[in-house]
Design an enzyme around this catalytic site. Sequence first.
Site, PDB file in Angstrom:
ATOM      1  N   SER A 189       0.851  -1.189   0.000  1.00 26.42           N
ATOM      2  CA  SER A 189       0.000   0.000   0.000  1.00 26.42           C
ATOM      3  C   SER A 189       0.885   1.236   0.000  1.00 26.42           C
ATOM      4  O   SER A 189       1.980   1.218   0.582  1.00 26.42           O
ATOM      5  CB  SER A 189      -0.894   0.030   1.241  1.00 26.42           C
ATOM      6  OG  SER A 189      -1.567   1.279   1.360  1.00 26.42           O
ATOM      7  N   TYR A 248      -2.648  -0.438   9.928  1.00 30.40           N
ATOM      8  CA  TYR A 248      -2.613  -0.852   8.526  1.00 30.40           C
ATOM      9  C   TYR A 248      -1.312  -0.422   7.862  1.00 30.40           C
ATOM     10  O   TYR A 248      -0.627  -1.231   7.219  1.00 30.40           O
ATOM     11  CB  TYR A 248      -3.809  -0.243   7.799  1.00 30.40           C
ATOM     12  CG  TYR A 248      -3.898  -0.607   6.335  1.00 30.40           C
ATOM     13  CD1 TYR A 248      -4.390  -1.848   5.945  1.00 30.40           C
ATOM     14  CD2 TYR A 248      -3.505   0.291   5.352  1.00 30.40           C
ATOM     15  CE1 TYR A 248      -4.490  -2.184   4.599  1.00 30.40           C
ATOM     16  CE2 TYR A 248      -3.599  -0.039   4.008  1.00 30.40           C
ATOM     17  CZ  TYR A 248      -4.087  -1.272   3.635  1.00 30.40           C
ATOM     18  OH  TYR A 248      -4.180  -1.601   2.302  1.00 30.40           O
TER      19      TYR A 248
END
Length: 272
Positions: free
Chosen positions: A153, A166
């Site tokens: 990501s 995350y």
Amino acid sequence: MPEHIPHESHAEGEFAGRTALVTGAGQGIGAAVAAALAARGAHVVATDRDAHGIDELAAASRAAPGTITPRVMDVTDAATVNTVVADTIHRHGALDLLVNVAGILRGSAVAQLTDADWADTFAVNATGVFHTSRAAASHMTARGSGCIITVGSNAAGIPRTGMAAYAASKAAATAFTKCLGLEIARSGVRCNVVAPGTTDTAMQRSLWPDDSAPEAPPGVLDGDLRTYRTGIPLGRMAAPQDIADAVLFLASDRARHITLQELYVDGGATLR
């Protein structure tokens, strides 16, 4: 004379005869990757901890040149991962490609982040990548070829409010994949990372006030000063297929001299 490498960028048979294992294939980016590989001739073992999505994917891809075999697998369970990888190799003779897509998002400010949310996020997003990559790399290095791609990501490379667990887990998965790639490069195995930005998936929509809205909230595309978020210069979210296309390039022979790299596919959002 230089060696000639055939370029079949979108050829139907680009991955014919190759076997791929894709995690998190029940929806979103994982489903797009699995379908794209099968469309180009690969034998794809599509895994997810929920059978529903991968069963639907396999049914929808029956006419593809390749095949999709659904397998229920929880990446946090090392024993199950080892079994599925071993079974894949036994059935198909080899494992040529691993694509780590499985991931979860528990959005919360750090002060409200629970121990369970932190542990669960790392168990899937980081430890899961370790389990699958370790199992695949053992076979690939002995065979002298293979490719491992982790879908990370852009949050791994830029601070995000409300996404500490995350972002940290994706940063861990990114660093792990590059370290693994360095260790096994001499064995002919390539390891790379694809780092998506905002992509139109169920995970992304779970962050919206209305996940059924036809368009993203204005702050997603234009940025939000209150959360220190930049906008997306291209003015659109990625589709899962945009990420799949990047994965397929790095998995192909066209990328045979690319390893230890992190490819951002975020419309310029991180201004890198």
